[in-house]
Design an enzyme around this catalytic site. Structure first.
Site: not given
Length: 134
Positions: A120, A122
């Site tokens: 992922h 950010h």
């Protein structure tokens, strides 16, 4: 230690890095867990972070991780997806009016404070970022 570092240590100790169990992000993708989704296409999803580190903080995740639990696990076959994730981060940052800039962070492994083993990104913005990070 910060709570994120503690969470990363706990995830590493639990074997999350090598587990094939669904992550919280898999549950967000399948809509089992609610999230404030701000972008979605066939390959990825962007949603607001529940613990924002800036006025704007969202995550970009692949819908199918195909073994890509962390950036250090990337192989040549992941290059198109990695490029798509970065382009999506840019497109959503633009949608979020982050014209003065933003930071993209990928936590990798225990020392990188990765607490969820589903790759992922950010994206944090809306304020001046400090340097060095961490």
């Amino acid at each position: 230690m910060s709570s994120e570092v503690d969470a990363a240590a706990k995830a590493a100790a639990s074997g999350a890095a090598t587990s094939h169990a669904p992550t919280i992000f898999d549950k967000i993708i399948s809509k089992e867990i609610p999230a404030t989704i701000i972008y979605e296409d066939d390959d990825c999803l962007a949603f607001r972070d529940i613990n924002p580190q800036g006025p704007i903080h969202f995550l970009v995740i692949p819908k199918k991780h195909d073994g890509l639990t962390q950036l250090s696990k990337a192989g040549p076959e992941h290059k198109p997806l990695l490029g798509h994730l970065l382009y999506t981060a840019h497109a959503v940052a633009k949608q979020e009016n982050l014209s003065n800039g933003y930071r993209v962070v990928i936590n990798d492994g225990p020392d990188g404070a990765q607490s969820v083993y589903h790759l992922h990104l950010h994206v944090i913005g809306g304020r001046q970022m400090a340097w060095p990070p961490g």
